[in-house]
Design an enzyme around this catalytic site. Structure first.
Site, PDB file in Angstrom:
ATOM      1  N   GLY A   3     163.271  15.021 109.017  1.00 30.25           N
ATOM      2  CA  GLY A   3     162.952  16.491 108.902  1.00 30.25           C
ATOM      3  C   GLY A   3     163.886  17.618 109.697  1.00 30.25           C
ATOM      4  O   GLY A   3     163.703  18.785 109.622  1.00 30.25           O
ATOM      5  N   CYS A  53     150.585  16.650  77.227  1.00 29.24           N
ATOM      6  CA  CYS A  53     151.692  16.707  76.868  1.00 29.24           C
ATOM      7  C   CYS A  53     151.727  16.902  75.287  1.00 29.24           C
ATOM      8  O   CYS A  53     150.992  15.854  74.644  1.00 29.24           O
ATOM      9  CB  CYS A  53     152.661  15.542  77.361  1.00 29.24           C
ATOM     10  SG  CYS A  53     154.099  15.633  76.582  1.00 29.24           S
ATOM     11  N   CYS A  84     153.557  13.039  74.295  1.00 29.27           N
ATOM     12  CA  CYS A  84     153.123  11.802  74.674  1.00 29.27           C
ATOM     13  C   CYS A  84     151.751  11.597  75.061  1.00 29.27           C
ATOM     14  O   CYS A  84     151.214  10.652  75.494  1.00 29.27           O
ATOM     15  CB  CYS A  84     154.081  11.405  75.871  1.00 29.27           C
ATOM     16  SG  CYS A  84     153.884  12.028  77.273  1.00 29.27           S
ATOM     17  N   CYS A  86     158.482  10.864  79.809  1.00 27.36           N
ATOM     18  CA  CYS A  86     158.217  11.178  78.496  1.00 27.36           C
ATOM     19  C   CYS A  86     158.564  10.363  77.355  1.00 27.36           C
ATOM     20  O   CYS A  86     157.690   9.821  76.744  1.00 27.36           O
ATOM     21  CB  CYS A  86     158.067  12.603  78.240  1.00 27.36           C
ATOM     22  SG  CYS A  86     157.284  13.451  76.795  1.00 27.36           S
TER      23      CYS A  86
END
Lengths: 293, 389, 280
Positions: A34, A244, A247, A275
Site C-alpha cells: 500500500g 446479462c 449470458c 461472458c
C-alpha cells in the site's frame, strides 16, 4: 496466439537497466503493501495517462513464457486494450488470451476480472491518480508526511462531511481502501463492486502510475478494507434485478445500454472474457434481452 | 436491437491507421527531411527542447511522421530515448565559451563585446509573403551582411557580479539530479527545477511567466542578457586520462534575467525575526533601513533557438527561488503541470472509454436522487469529489 | 531541575521550558543577563521563552498574563506541541514520557486525544468551509471515532451546551459571528473530553457583552467538565475571572506567580504592579 516480435527494439521495449530500476521499485512496493514508491518513470510509445504505469510494470516483469491478457473497461476488444496488447506482443512475442484463468499476467484498466484470480497470477493495474489524500490535500510534500504519520483524519472528515451534506459518501469508482490497517490506498478506478476482490487475494496486485511516477503493490493474502463508518457501511454499486442480455449472468458488473426503441435499459457483462467463456459453456440469457424499465 | 455495444476495436484501430497513413501521404511529393530540418529550424528546436533530446534529424523524422504536430513529435522522441542506454555524462558547459549567433541586453545600451541581433523575427514586419524564398530579393541567400557577430564575449552580468550586486541562487557546484532517472521530490533542488523548466512546454511556460509579470508573481524582470550560439559538448575520454572527446556541437539560448530584491541581509532579518513570526503584526517591525536592495537573477537555458521560452524559464526560475506563497512560486504547481507529454497525455486520455467509472458515478447519482437530478462530481479524480477542506 | 518522569500530583507539568530562535552564542548561552530584553545583542538570537516551569493540578486553572512579545503565545504553542522547544520537559498526568521527545505520530495522538486548544483567531482552529458539526466531529475522528451517528449526536449535544442554535449545525462557521465562532471552537476543543484545555486570548477582539457571555461559558465548562485549563491573556480581568493561580510573563520569563487573588491584591514585582494599576 503468438506473434513474431520486432527486431528494432529490445525484448519488452525498455532497456534492461530501466527494467531493473522498475523491478527494484516493485520489490520495495511488495515489501511495504500500500505504500507508494516513487520511481523513474520512463516514456513509452503510448500516451502518459493511457496506461504507461501499468505498461511499465508489464514490460518489466514479462518473460517469453508468459501468457498475457489485456483489458480496458473489462473488455479485451476495446481500442486501448488492443493497442496495448499489440504493442506488448510486438516487442515480446508472448502468447495472449482473453481467458483470465489462463493468463499469467493481466494488465487492466478499470476492472478486475469476475472469475477469482489464482495464486501465481500477476495483475498489473493502470493508475491515473495514485494518491488518495489528493482528494483533501493538493501538495505532495504534505501528503507524504500525512502517510508517514498515518494522519488520515482529514480524509475521514471529508467522508463524514459528505454524509452530513448528502446522506452518502459521494465517491464512485476508485474508492479508497486501507491496507493492513496501515496505508490508505487508491485501488485504481475500479468500480466499488471490485474492491472486495483485492482483499486476501491469492494473486499479486501491482499498481503503476506512469505520469505520477509511483508504484505500489498488494502481495498475495493482504488485508484490504474499503473506508467506511461503523454505522455507514461500504456499499457497492447496485446490480439488483439485472442480468446479462447475452449470458444471463447476475451479480456481475454491467455495461448499460439504452434501448431507443423501448426507452428501457439493457445490461451486458462488463467482463467480456467472462461472458464469452460462459456462452461457450452454453449459458444464455433466460429471457431474450428483455429491457427493464 | 436498437443499440449495439461497441465491439470491433481491432477493425477500428486498423482503420484509424489507414486514414492516418493517407494524411501522411497526401499531396504531391514527400516533405524532404533536409528541408524540414533546415527550413523549419525553429520548430525542430522547439521539439528538441521539449523532448530534452538534441537530435535535429530525429526531430525532423518525428515531425514528418506526425503531420507536423509538435506534441506528437516530442512524444516520439521521448519514447525513442527511453530505449537508449546512457553511456556517458558530458562535462559541464560554460556559455561564456559560446560561439555567438545572437546576443542582446535590455539592461545596458553598450556592452563589452557589443550587441548583435543575429537571425531574428523581432524587427521584421509580419506580412504574409506569397513568394517562395528563392524569388525574394537577394535571390534566396538574403544578401550581404554589414556586420559579423562577435565570436565570443564575456557575460554582461560578469561586471555586476564583480561589484557584488547579484545575489547568487542556491545549487551552484552541486552534482545535478537527473530528473529523468530520479523522479522529482519536494522541495525540489534547483538543478531539478531547472531541468524541469527547460523541458517544459513552451506555451505553458510563457503563459505562466506572463501571468507572473502581469501581477500574479512577485517581481518584474529585466533581460540582462540573451545569447544564442554554439557550444561543443565534451566527454571525458574513457581510456586516456586528462583527454576529452567531442560529442558534437549544440545550439542553445541562454538568458540571465535581473530582478531587484531585498538584499540577503534584509531577508535574513525578516526571516529570523521571531517577533514578526510569533505575533504577526503585533511585535515591533525590525528596522530594515540599513539592509537595502540587491539584484536577484533568474536563469534560462533551452536547447536551440527559442527566445521566449528561455526568457520565460528565467522568470519562472526566479519566481520559484523567491520566498512567497503565490501560486507561481509553488513548486508543485509549476513543476508538475508543464511537461508536454504528461499534460497532453492526461488531457487526451479523457477520450478513452470511462464506461465503468461512469456507471459507478451514475449509481451514486441515481441512488442519491431518484429523479436523476443530482450531479456526478468531478475533480480530476475518477472517485468523484469530496467536500474541500 | 529536570525530572525524568512526571509528578503524579500534577495533571500538567512543564519543567524549564526554553524556546530560542536563532543560533545562540556563548554570550547569550552563558549569561542571560546580557540579553537586551529577550534578544542577544551579539548573535541576534531571540530567547522567546526562558526556563519556564508550570504545574497545574487536575481541574485547576492556571492564568498566564503578559504583553505582546512576552513569550506567552510561544509557550502556548509549545504546550500544544506545535513548537519544538530548545530544551525542557513536559508531562501530562504524571506520565513517564517527556512529550517534547515523542515521535510525530505520538505527538499527533496527544494533540488529538489529550489536549484541546482554542485560538484567538478562529481561522486557526476551525475549517471555515466545513459544517460546524463536522468541525466538532473532526476532533472525534482524529481520536479514532468511526461512528457517524455517535459523532453527530455528540456535536448536537455540545451545540446545545454551548448555546449555539441547533439549526446551525450544518452551517459552516464562516457564516457565524465572532462570539459564535469561539463557541464552536470551544465545542470542538472539548469534544472528546480532553484532560487539558488550552485557551489563547479567546475573548480578545470580541465586543464586551459577547466577551462576558463567552467567559460565562468557559466558567461552566471549567465547572462541569473538570478539565485542567491554561488560560493565556493580556487582560488581567479575564485571568481574574477564570484562573486559580496566575503567572506573569515578561521577556520570556515568569517574573511572578501565585494565587490570582494574591497577585491582584499584593503584586510584588514592579511590572506586575504596573499591570494591576492599569487595570483599575
Amino acid at each position: 496466439m503468438v506473434k513474431k516480435r520486432s527486431k528494432h527494439y529490445n525484448f519488452a521495449f525498455l532497456d534492461e537497466g530501466s527494467k531493473r530500476v522498475i523491478r527494484r521499485a516493485l520489490l520495495k512496493a511488495v515489501a511495504i503493501p500500500g505504500y507508494q514508491v516513487p520511481f523513474g518513470s520512463r516514456e513509452l510509445p503510448i500516451g502518459r495517462g493511457w496506461g504507461t504505469g501499468g505498461l511499465q510494470i508489464t514490460l518489466s516483469v514479462i518473460g517469453p513464457g508468459d501468457v498475457l491478457k489485456v483489458i480496458d473497461q473489462g473488455s479485451d476488444d476495446s481500442v486501448n486494450a488492443l493497442s496495448i496488447r499489440n504493442f506488448v506482443t510486438a516487442c515480446t512475442g508472448v502468447e495472449t488470451t482473453t481467458d483470465s484463468g489462463e493468463a499469467t499476467l493481466i494488465q487492466s484498466r478499470h476492472r478486475i476480472p469476475e472469475a477469482p484470480l489464482k495464486a501465481g497470477q500477476i495483475m498489473a493495474l493502470q493508475v491515473p491518480m495514485p494518491e488518495p489524500l489528493r482528494l483533501v490535500e493538493p501538495h505532495e510534500a504534505v501528503t507524504r508526511v500525512m502517510h508517514a504519520e498515518m494522519d488520515y483524519a482529514p480524509m475521514w472528515l471529508a467522508l463524514y462531511e459528505s454524509i452530513v451534506r448528502t446522506g452518502d459518501i459521494e465517491l464512485g469508482a476508485d474508492y479508497p481502501v486501507m491496507v493492513e490497517d496501515r496505508y490508505m490506498m487508491m485501488p485504481s478506478p475500479i468500480p466499488r463492486f471490485d474492491n472486495h476482490k483485492l482483499h486476501m487475494s491469492p494473486a499479486l496486485f501491482l499498481f503503476g502510475a506512469g505520469r505520477e511516477k509511483k508504484i505500489y503493490a498488494l502481495p498475495p493474502y493482504t488485508r484490504v478494507v474499503s473506508l467506511a463508518f461503523d454505522d455507514h457501511p461500504f456499499r457497492v454499486e447496485s446490480t439488483h434485478g439485472r442480468v446479462c442480455r447475452l449470458c444471463g449472468a447476475a451479480d456481475v458488473y454491467f455495461d448499460e445500454f439504452f434501448d431507443s426503441a423501448t426507452g428501457g435499459r439493457l445490461y451486458q457483462c462488463s467482463d467480456s472474457g467472462y461472458c464469452e467463456k460462459r456462452r461457450r459453456a452454453g449459458a444464455r440469457a433466460t429471457e431474450p434481452a428483455a429491457p427493464t424499465a | 436491437m436498437a443499440y449495439v455495444a461497441v465491439t470491433g476495436g481491432r477493425e477500428a484501430v486498423k482503420n484509424a491507421a489507414v486514414l492516418l497513413e493517407r494524411n501522411r501521404a497526401a499531396g504531391d511529393g514527400d516533405v524532404g527531411l533536409d528541408a524540414l530540418e533546415k527550413r523549419l529550424g525553429l520548430l525542430i528546436d522547439r521539439v528538441m527542447s521539449e523532448a530534452g533530446l538534441y537530435a535535429p534529424r530525429c526531430a525532423a523524422l518525428a515531425l514528418r511522421q506526425s503531420e507536423g504536430s509538435p506534441e506528437e513529435a516530442v512524444f516520439l522522441l521521448r519514447a525513442y530515448r527511453s530505449t537508449l542506454t546512457r553511456a556517458y555524462k558530458s562535462l559541464p558547459l560554460d556559455c561564456e565559451d559560446m560561439t555567438l549567433h545572437r546576443r542582446i541586453s535590455a539592461a545596458f545600451k553598450d556592452i563589452p563585446g557589443g550587441q548583435f541581433l543575429g537571425a531574428t523575427y523581432d524587427y521584421t514586419h509580419r506580412l504574409l509573403d506569397f513568394e517562395p524564398p528563392e524569388a525574394r530579393a537577394g535571390g534566396g541567400g538574403g544578401g550581404e551582411l554589414s556586420h559579423e557577430a562577435p565570436v565570443r564575449a564575456p557575460r554582461v552580468t560578469r561586471e555586476l557580479r564583480r561589484e557584488g550586486l547579484i545575489a547568487e541562487k542556491d545549487g551552484g557546484g552541486a552534482e545535478p539530479r537527473d530528473i529523468t532517472m530520479d523522479p522529482l521530490s519536494f522541495p525540489a533542488e534547483r538543478s531539478a527545477r531547472l531541468q524541469t523548466l527547460t523541458r517544459a512546454d513552451t506555451g505553458f511556460l510563457s503563459g505562466l511567466a506572463y501571468a507572473g509579470i502581469r501581477g500574479f508573481g512577485p517581481s518584474h524582470p529585466t533581460v540582462g542578457e540573451l545569447r544564442t550560439g554554439e557550444l561543443e559538448v565534451l566527454l571525458v575520454h574513457p581510456l586516456f586520462e586528462g583527454e576529452t572527446i567531442s560529442a558534437g556541437v549544440i545550439v542553445v539560448t541562454e538568458v540571465e534575467a535581473l530582478f531587484s530584491e531585498e538584499s540577503a541581509e534584509a531577508k535574513r532579518e525578516a526571516r529570523d525575526d521571531p517577533l514578526l513570526r510569533m505575533e504577526a503584526g503585533q511585535g515591533d517591525k525590525a528596522d530594515k533601513s540599513s539592509a537595502g536592495l540587491s539584484l536577484g537573477m533568474g536563469y534560462g537555458l533551452v536547447l536551440g533557438r527559442n527566445d521566449t521560452k528561455a526568457i520565460a524559464m528565467s522568470v519562472m526560475d526566479y519566481f520559484l527561488s523567491s520566498p512567497g506563497d503565490g501560486i507561481l512560486q509553488n513548486q508543485e504547481f509549476v513543476l508538475l503541470h508543464g511537461d508536454c507529454l504528461e499534460m497532453n497525455g492526461f488531457i487526451s486520455h479523457l477520450k478513452l472509454p470511462h464506461y465503468v467509472t461512469f456507471q459507478s458515478k451514475l449509481d451514486r447519482v441515481r441512488r442519491g436522487s431518484p429523479e436523476g437530478t443530482g450531479s456526478a462530481g468531478s475533480n480530476g479524480n475518477e472517485s468523484g469529489s469530496l467536500p474541500e477542506l | 531541575m529536570n525530572n525524568i518522569t512526571g509528578n503524579p500530583a500534577f495533571a500538567l507539568e512543564l519543567n524549564e521550558l526554553t524556546v530560542r530562535y536563532g543560533p545562540g552564542c556563548p554570550s547569550c548561552g552563558e549569561s542571560p543577563e546580557s540579553l537586551d530584553r529577550n534578544r542577544c545583542p551579539v548573535c541576534g538570537s531571540v530567547w522567546a521563552v526562558r526556563g519556564v516551569s508550570l504545574r497545574a493540578r487536575e481541574g485547576e486553572t492556571l492564568g498566564i498574563v503578559g504583553e505582546s512579545g512576552s513569550g506567552k503565545s510561544t509557550l502556548m504553542r509549545a504546550l500544544h506541541l506545535d513548537e519544538a522547544p530548545t530544551s525542557g520537559a513536559y508531562f501530562l498526568d504524571g506520565g513517564e514520557e517527556n512529550l517534547f521527545g515523542v515521535s510525530p505520530r505520538r505527538r499527533r495522538y496527544i494533540r488529538d486525544s489529550l489536549l484541546g486548544m482554542v485560538y484567538q483567531n478562529p481561522y486557526l482552529g476551525l475549517r471555515m468551509f466545513f459544517s460546524s458539526g463536522a468541525n466538532v466531529a473532526e476532533k472525534l475522528i482524529a481520536a479514532g471515532s468511526r461512528n457517524v451517528r455517535g459523532m453527530t449526536e455528540r456535536a448536537e449535544y455540545l451545540f446545545r451546551y454551548m448555546e449555539i442554535p441547533f439549526s446551525r449545525v450544518k452551517e459552516p462557521p464562516r457564516n457565524f459571528s465572532g462570539g459564535m465562532q469561539q463557541r464552536v471552537q470551544i465545542a470542538k476543543a472539548v469534544a472528546n473530553n480532553p484532560p487539558v484545555l488550552l485557551l489563547d486570548e479567546v475573548t480578545t477582539g470580541l465586543d464586551l457583552s459577547v466577551q462576558a457571555r463567552v467567559l460565562d461559558l468557559i466558567k461552566r465548562v471549567q465547572r462541569e467538565f473538570g478539565v485542567t485549563m491554561i488560560v493565556v491573556s493580556h487582560d488581567l480581568a479575564v485571568v481574574r475571572l477564570l484562573a486559580d493561580r496566575t503567572a506573569v510573563m515578561r521577556d520570556g520569563v515568569i517574573i511572578e506567580q501565585g494565587l490570582t487573588d494574591r497577585i491582584l491584591e499584593d503584586p510584588r514585582h514592579v511590572y506586575t504592579q504596573t499591570l494591576v494599576n492599569s487595570m483599575l
